[in-house]
Design a protein around this motif. Structure first.
Motif, PDB file in Angstrom:
ATOM      1  N   GLY A 174       0.860  -1.258   0.039  1.00  0.00           N
ATOM      2  CA  GLY A 174      -0.052  -0.129   0.060  1.00  0.00           C
ATOM      3  C   GLY A 174       0.811   1.218   0.081  1.00  0.00           C
ATOM      4  O   GLY A 174       1.246   1.536   1.054  1.00  0.00           O
ATOM      5  N   ARG A 175       1.003   1.909  -1.161  1.00  0.00           N
ATOM      6  CA  ARG A 175       2.045   2.671  -1.284  1.00  0.00           C
ATOM      7  C   ARG A 175       1.405   4.219  -0.903  1.00  0.00           C
ATOM      8  O   ARG A 175       2.014   4.810  -0.043  1.00  0.00           O
ATOM      9  CB  ARG A 175       2.287   2.925  -2.820  1.00  0.00           C
ATOM     10  CG  ARG A 175       3.868   2.317  -3.054  1.00  0.00           C
ATOM     11  CD  ARG A 175       3.973   2.610  -4.597  1.00  0.00           C
ATOM     12  NE  ARG A 175       3.212   1.769  -5.049  1.00  0.00           N
ATOM     13  CZ  ARG A 175       3.321   1.233  -6.334  1.00  0.00           C
ATOM     14  NH1 ARG A 175       4.436   1.504  -7.434  1.00  0.00           N
ATOM     15  NH2 ARG A 175       2.433   0.392  -7.065  1.00  0.00           N
ATOM     16  N   ARG A 197       9.949   1.410  -6.040  1.00  0.00           N
ATOM     17  CA  ARG A 197       9.906   0.097  -4.846  1.00  0.00           C
ATOM     18  C   ARG A 197      10.243   0.670  -3.666  1.00  0.00           C
ATOM     19  O   ARG A 197      11.109   1.147  -3.314  1.00  0.00           O
ATOM     20  CB  ARG A 197      10.924  -0.806  -5.569  1.00  0.00           C
ATOM     21  CG  ARG A 197      10.682  -1.311  -7.165  1.00  0.00           C
ATOM     22  CD  ARG A 197       9.370  -2.095  -7.086  1.00  0.00           C
ATOM     23  NE  ARG A 197       9.144  -2.557  -8.518  1.00  0.00           N
ATOM     24  CZ  ARG A 197       8.509  -1.845  -9.342  1.00  0.00           C
ATOM     25  NH1 ARG A 197       8.085  -0.592  -9.158  1.00  0.00           N
ATOM     26  NH2 ARG A 197       8.303  -2.332 -10.524  1.00  0.00           N
ATOM     27  N   HIS A 235       5.365  -9.600  -1.139  1.00  0.00           N
ATOM     28  CA  HIS A 235       4.591 -10.324  -1.991  1.00  0.00           C
ATOM     29  C   HIS A 235       3.769 -11.575  -1.620  1.00  0.00           C
ATOM     30  O   HIS A 235       2.900 -11.933  -2.303  1.00  0.00           O
ATOM     31  CB  HIS A 235       5.455 -10.724  -3.290  1.00  0.00           C
ATOM     32  CG  HIS A 235       6.002  -9.566  -3.950  1.00  0.00           C
ATOM     33  ND1 HIS A 235       7.268  -8.959  -3.586  1.00  0.00           N
ATOM     34  CD2 HIS A 235       5.623  -8.954  -4.737  1.00  0.00           C
ATOM     35  CE1 HIS A 235       7.461  -7.831  -4.081  1.00  0.00           C
ATOM     36  NE2 HIS A 235       6.405  -7.600  -5.253  1.00  0.00           N
TER      37      HIS A 235
HETATM   38  O1  F6P Z   1       0.261  -1.808  -6.727  1.00  0.00           O
HETATM   39  C1  F6P Z   1       0.172  -3.200  -6.061  1.00  0.00           C
HETATM   40  C2  F6P Z   1       1.441  -3.377  -5.294  1.00  0.00           C
HETATM   41  O2  F6P Z   1       1.377  -4.513  -4.550  1.00  0.00           O
HETATM   42  C3  F6P Z   1       1.901  -2.152  -4.354  1.00  0.00           C
HETATM   43  O3  F6P Z   1       1.070  -2.165  -3.198  1.00  0.00           O
HETATM   44  C4  F6P Z   1       3.389  -2.313  -4.122  1.00  0.00           C
HETATM   45  O4  F6P Z   1       4.070  -1.357  -3.675  1.00  0.00           O
HETATM   46  C5  F6P Z   1       3.925  -2.567  -5.671  1.00  0.00           C
HETATM   47  O5  F6P Z   1       2.515  -3.389  -6.158  1.00  0.00           O
HETATM   48  C6  F6P Z   1       4.857  -3.441  -5.573  1.00  0.00           C
HETATM   49  O6  F6P Z   1       5.278  -3.874  -7.045  1.00  0.00           O
HETATM   50  P1  F6P Z   1       6.439  -4.766  -7.359  1.00  0.00           P
HETATM   51  O7  F6P Z   1       5.742  -6.279  -7.219  1.00  0.00           O
HETATM   52  O8  F6P Z   1       6.786  -4.479  -8.720  1.00  0.00           O
HETATM   53  O9  F6P Z   1       7.561  -4.599  -6.588  1.00  0.00           O
END
Ligand code: F6P
Length: 356
Positions: free
Chosen positions: A180-181, A254, A281
């Motif tokens: 959750g950015r 990221r 993840h």
């Molecule tokens: O937008 C969905 C999300 O899971 C965000 O909550 C998170 O910051 C981002 O994707 C992470 O993306 P990645 O897997 O490319 O690092």
């Protein structure tokens, strides 16, 4: 009719359920469905295959996406040549050329905010398009729910349940970092579902003093403390905890380290040991919850309906409990964050939780 389908952006539980529903519903209407591989990269570089019934059976509960995905490709501002030295190039004409060569009458794009913005541009460029909202963050405008969110919240709740028992056994302060950015929906709902004592969101910069005092007061009562912190949460006056930059990506930040940063700030102020865990993840992988399977199926069927009625330039949306659609133009570039005074924030306050 020949309809393309792609999944763009980060993966998310329920993507395969949407692919299955779109494919079955369109095939029922006599259409051919063409799966485009690795999101908009497949449209740009020409990767695709026909989706036949055997490929989409048995995938309802499967995590990930059978089509693959990509969150670094924007055909309108492509940086695949040399990210460091070359300016972005508009290669959308090549992507439209592939859609023409495959004989696509329309495209169903399943994705988050970045993908919906790209989808909107393709629609404006003449490719009839329908969007399906995906993201564990639940932050797309004009839809109350995106599929994947419920599954992510379930992971957070289970993790907090597990962290709570170890926190209590050791009398520790335990931090749990969620995704959750910019929108804190996962931390808010996950934190409430997992009985967190402190919930920290990107929308509400926190005070380290307030959190430390809250933990110290619990310590004085012999209580451990469970803190649910979104990756985008930060102290007032502090920036986001950024782990890496991907220049040229539609999704260049990221994040990571929000929990560790607060852990380091709290430890010198507390007697109890402060520890942190990052869910990362694990929130995006694995099988969708039953709620997300049904929502993804509803979205897929609704998208096929929009296609067959020729209602293009729209994104399927859940409003209340009704599945309808909104204009892609109204979604592109807008995010739905946790508003000040939201009922769940008031519920947390009513329970005496600390919100920073
Ligand atoms: O937008 C969905 C999300 O899971 C965000 O909550 C998170 O910051 C981002 O994707 C992470 O993306 P990645 O897997 O490319 O690092």
């Amino acid at each position: 009719m020949k309809i393309g389908v792609l999944t763009g952006g980060g993966d998310c539980p329920g993507l395969n359920a949407v692919i299955r529903a779109v494919t079955l519903a369109l095939q029922q209407q006599g259409a051919t469905v063409w799966g485009i591989e690795r999101g908009f990269r497949g449209l740009l570089e020409g990767g695709g295959r026909e989706l036949l019934r055997p490929e989409v059976s048995g995938i309802l509960a499967e995590g990930g996406t059978i089509l693959g995905t990509d969150n670094t490709c924007d055909p309108f501002a492509d940086r695949s040549a040399d990210r460091a030295t070359q300016p972005p190039r508009d290669r959308s004409a090549e992507a439209l050329g592939h859609a023409r060569a495959w004989g696509l009458d329309a495209l169903v794009a399943i994705g988050g905010d970045g993908s919906m913005a790209i989808a909107h541009r393709f629609h404006e460029a003449g490719l009839p398009l329908v969007g399906v909202p995906k993201t564990i963050d639940n932050d797309l405008a004009h839809t109350d729910r995106t599929f994947g969110f419920d599954s992510a919240v379930a992971v957070v709740a289970e993790a907090l349940d597990r962290l709570a028992t170890t926190a209590r056994s050791h009398g520790r302060v335990m931090l749990c970092e969620t995704m959750g950015r910019y929108a804190g929906w996962i931390a808010l709902e996950g934190g409430l579902a997992g009985a967190a004592d402190v919930i920290l969101l990107p929308e509400r910069p926190y005070s380290v003093d307030a959190v430390a005092d809250f933990c110290a007061a619990r310590e004085a009562q012999g209580l451990s403390t469970l803190i649910c912190i979104a990756e985008g949460a930060h102290a007032a006056g502090q920036g986001l905890a950024v782990r890496a930059h991907l220049p040229g990506s539609p999704d260049p930040l990221r994040l990571g380290g929000a929990a560790e940063r607060l852990q380091n700030a709290l430890q010198p102020r507390l007697r109890s040991e402060v520890r942190s865990a990052v869910l990362g993840h694990t929130q995006r992988g694995g099988t969708p919850t039953a709620f997300d399977r049904v929502l993804a199926t509803r979205f897929g069927v609704a998208a096929a309906g929009l296609v067959s009625r020729g209602e293009f330039g729209r994104m399927v949306a859940l409003q209340g409990n009704a599945c309808g659609s909104v204009a892609l133009a109204d979604v592109a570039g807008h995010n739905r964050v946790v508003p000040e005074g939201h009922e769940l924030l008031r519920a947390a306050e009513a329970l005496g939780l600390c919100l920073g």
